[in-house]
Design an enzyme around this catalytic site. Structure first.
Site, PDB file in Angstrom:
ATOM      1  N   GLU A  30       0.750  -1.127   0.101  1.00  0.00           N
ATOM      2  CA  GLU A  30       0.072   0.202   0.014  1.00  0.00           C
ATOM      3  C   GLU A  30       0.959   1.162  -0.018  1.00  0.00           C
ATOM      4  O   GLU A  30       1.875   1.195   0.596  1.00  0.00           O
ATOM      5  CB  GLU A  30      -0.783  -0.133   1.150  1.00  0.00           C
ATOM      6  CG  GLU A  30      -2.250  -0.890   1.064  1.00  0.00           C
ATOM      7  CD  GLU A  30      -2.916  -0.589   2.446  1.00  0.00           C
ATOM      8  OE1 GLU A  30      -4.084  -1.504   2.228  1.00  0.00           O
ATOM      9  OE2 GLU A  30      -2.597   0.089   3.362  1.00  0.00           O
ATOM     10  N   SER A  43       7.391   9.240  17.480  1.00  0.00           N
ATOM     11  CA  SER A  43       7.458   8.159  18.573  1.00  0.00           C
ATOM     12  C   SER A  43       8.473   7.259  18.830  1.00  0.00           C
ATOM     13  O   SER A  43       8.925   7.149  19.941  1.00  0.00           O
ATOM     14  CB  SER A  43       5.975   7.423  18.279  1.00  0.00           C
ATOM     15  OG  SER A  43       6.039   6.224  19.004  1.00  0.00           O
ATOM     16  N   ASP A  69       1.011  -5.819   7.891  1.00  0.00           N
ATOM     17  CA  ASP A  69       0.766  -4.660   8.777  1.00  0.00           C
ATOM     18  C   ASP A  69       1.987  -4.019   9.097  1.00  0.00           C
ATOM     19  O   ASP A  69       2.848  -4.671   9.628  1.00  0.00           O
ATOM     20  CB  ASP A  69      -0.210  -5.034   9.967  1.00  0.00           C
ATOM     21  CG  ASP A  69      -0.331  -3.922  10.695  1.00  0.00           C
ATOM     22  OD1 ASP A  69      -1.278  -3.089  10.193  1.00  0.00           O
ATOM     23  OD2 ASP A  69      -0.264  -4.186  11.962  1.00  0.00           O
ATOM     24  N   GLY A  70       2.236  -2.706   8.833  1.00  0.00           N
ATOM     25  CA  GLY A  70       3.583  -2.118   9.387  1.00  0.00           C
ATOM     26  C   GLY A  70       4.321  -1.156   8.334  1.00  0.00           C
ATOM     27  O   GLY A  70       5.365  -0.999   8.432  1.00  0.00           O
ATOM     28  N   TRP A 102     -11.257  -1.008   3.645  1.00  0.00           N
ATOM     29  CA  TRP A 102     -11.743   0.059   4.381  1.00  0.00           C
ATOM     30  C   TRP A 102     -12.819   1.030   3.452  1.00  0.00           C
ATOM     31  O   TRP A 102     -12.436   1.043   2.005  1.00  0.00           O
ATOM     32  CB  TRP A 102     -10.670   0.975   4.841  1.00  0.00           C
ATOM     33  CG  TRP A 102      -9.848   0.724   5.856  1.00  0.00           C
ATOM     34  CD1 TRP A 102      -8.688  -0.074   5.679  1.00  0.00           C
ATOM     35  CD2 TRP A 102     -10.278   0.504   7.260  1.00  0.00           C
ATOM     36  NE1 TRP A 102      -8.312  -0.346   6.822  1.00  0.00           N
ATOM     37  CE2 TRP A 102      -9.070  -0.037   7.910  1.00  0.00           C
ATOM     38  CE3 TRP A 102     -11.170   1.100   7.949  1.00  0.00           C
ATOM     39  CZ2 TRP A 102      -8.970  -0.029   9.278  1.00  0.00           C
ATOM     40  CZ3 TRP A 102     -11.126   1.055   9.234  1.00  0.00           C
ATOM     41  CH2 TRP A 102      -9.903   0.385  10.057  1.00  0.00           C
ATOM     42  N   LYS A 222      -5.225   2.422   2.644  1.00  0.00           N
ATOM     43  CA  LYS A 222      -6.085   1.799   3.081  1.00  0.00           C
ATOM     44  C   LYS A 222      -7.064   1.000   2.132  1.00  0.00           C
ATOM     45  O   LYS A 222      -8.344   1.037   2.213  1.00  0.00           O
ATOM     46  CB  LYS A 222      -6.999   2.791   3.998  1.00  0.00           C
ATOM     47  CG  LYS A 222      -6.171   3.613   5.135  1.00  0.00           C
ATOM     48  CD  LYS A 222      -7.069   4.431   5.954  1.00  0.00           C
ATOM     49  CE  LYS A 222      -7.549   3.766   7.018  1.00  0.00           C
ATOM     50  NZ  LYS A 222      -6.739   3.348   7.827  1.00  0.00           N
TER      51      LYS A 222
HETATM   52  P1  AMP Z   1       1.905   1.238  10.291  1.00  0.00           P
HETATM   53  O1  AMP Z   1       3.220   0.890  10.458  1.00  0.00           O
HETATM   54  O2  AMP Z   1       1.479   1.418   8.987  1.00  0.00           O
HETATM   55  O3  AMP Z   1       0.915   0.035  11.302  1.00  0.00           O
HETATM   56  O4  AMP Z   1       1.645   2.522  11.047  1.00  0.00           O
HETATM   57  C1  AMP Z   1       2.480   2.967  12.254  1.00  0.00           C
HETATM   58  C2  AMP Z   1       2.205   2.352  13.356  1.00  0.00           C
HETATM   59  O5  AMP Z   1       3.362   2.478  14.342  1.00  0.00           O
HETATM   60  C3  AMP Z   1       1.145   2.607  14.140  1.00  0.00           C
HETATM   61  O6  AMP Z   1       0.110   1.595  14.186  1.00  0.00           O
HETATM   62  C4  AMP Z   1       1.412   2.794  15.589  1.00  0.00           C
HETATM   63  O7  AMP Z   1       0.812   2.364  16.485  1.00  0.00           O
HETATM   64  C5  AMP Z   1       2.951   2.307  15.476  1.00  0.00           C
HETATM   65  N1  AMP Z   1       3.851   2.744  16.567  1.00  0.00           N
HETATM   66  C6  AMP Z   1       3.910   3.923  16.871  1.00  0.00           C
HETATM   67  N2  AMP Z   1       4.947   4.242  17.783  1.00  0.00           N
HETATM   68  C7  AMP Z   1       5.649   3.057  17.697  1.00  0.00           C
HETATM   69  C8  AMP Z   1       7.050   2.515  18.135  1.00  0.00           C
HETATM   70  N3  AMP Z   1       7.463   3.326  18.967  1.00  0.00           N
HETATM   71  N4  AMP Z   1       7.158   1.410  17.919  1.00  0.00           N
HETATM   72  C9  AMP Z   1       6.598   0.498  17.174  1.00  0.00           C
HETATM   73  N5  AMP Z   1       5.338   0.890  16.705  1.00  0.00           N
HETATM   74  C10 AMP Z   1       4.886   2.026  16.848  1.00  0.00           C
END
Ligand code: AMP
Length: 243
Positions: A30, A43, A69-70, A102, A222
């Site tokens: 995506e 973060s 996912d990620g 979605w 999405k």
């Molecule tokens: P996605 O990688 O596309 O799922 O989007 C970013 C994701 O990273 C979100 O779901 C957050 O919950 C997550 N996230 C935010 N901070 C952190 C962190 N420090 N370590 C791992 N994942 C994180």
């Protein structure tokens, strides 16, 4: 980026086994949303801890993994110069992993949205059975309102244009953008007057998710919504250990 309306499932949190997989061996399916990428980087660099494992699926016949996912964690770590990420490898084609989509929906002025879509070269025509055409994958999207429905012909390319326009209009404050996990929820909110229109498309099958990945193509943001029988528990990995 719009708000998400996630269906309520009772999914248990589970402690998972993870392995470290090289970022170079991961393939996205995506497009990214800039704001989410920035939020993740902020973060992870702020806390120095990586707590949410990647969910991956082996790409059949290749030494590569599909990012289930990620996407933003992957892109963010790459940007920071990291080399690997803690990952859970899923048995993707098993019945345990479900793929849905979605449904983007908006509250706002239809004419403005139509004007922008047309400006980007899309055809939008009023069509009574647009939703049926979308569910049969004959068009890119059906745009469905309370009294009117439209069809937007095309496929992947046109879906990406729609996503881009909605994302832009939401950032500009022209529309309120909400992503629904279930179209029934969107229709219910439409009846209540909380949204005006919903974009409907068929969820891709798992095979269809893998296909563009093999060719190096990606869906619009999405497009897929994967549901697992568990939510991976938080992990506690130092960011510096990923370099
Ligand atoms: P996605 O990688 O596309 O799922 O989007 C970013 C994701 O990273 C979100 O779901 C957050 O919950 C997550 N996230 C935010 N901070 C952190 C962190 N420090 N370590 C791992 N994942 C994180």
């Amino acid at each position: 980026m719009g708000v998400e309306k996630v269906p309520k499932y009772d999914i248990p949190v589970k402690k998972v086994e993870y392995v470290f997989i090289e970022l170079e061996k991961m393939k996205p399916h995506e497009q990214l949303v800039q704001k989410e990428l920035e939020a993740f980087i902020k973060s992870v660099t702020g806390s120095g801890i990586f707590w949410k494992p990647m969910l991956l699926a082996k790409v059949p016949g290749e030494d590569m993994y599909l990012i289930v996912d990620g996407h933003h964690r992957w892109a963010g770590l790459m940007k920071l110069g990291a080399k690997k990420a803690p990952s859970v490898i899923l048995d993707y084609f098993s019945d345990d992993v479900k793929v849905y989509t979605w449904y983007p929906a908006f509250k706002g002025d239809l004419d403005r949205v139509l004007k922008r879509l047309k400006k980007e070269g899309l055809t939008v025509e009023e069509c009574e059975n647009a939703e049926e055409l979308a569910e049969n994958e004959e068009i890119a999207f059906a745009l469905v309102g309370k009294d009117k429905a439209f069809k937007i012909p095309g496929g992947l390319k046109e879906q990406k244009i729609v996503s881009k326009v909605l994302d832009e209009m939401s950032v500009e404050g022209e529309i309120e953008l909400i992503y629904y996990g279930l179209k029934e929820d969107a229709k219910e909110d439409m009846d209540k007057g909380e949204i005006d229109y919903v974009f409907i498309r068929k969820a891709p099958s798992k095979e269809e998710v893998m296909e563009p990945v093999k060719k190096g193509e990606v869906f619009s943001p999405k497009t897929t919504r994967h549901v697992l029988p568990f939510i991976p528990d938080k992990i506690d990995v130092k960011l510096e250990d990923l370099f």
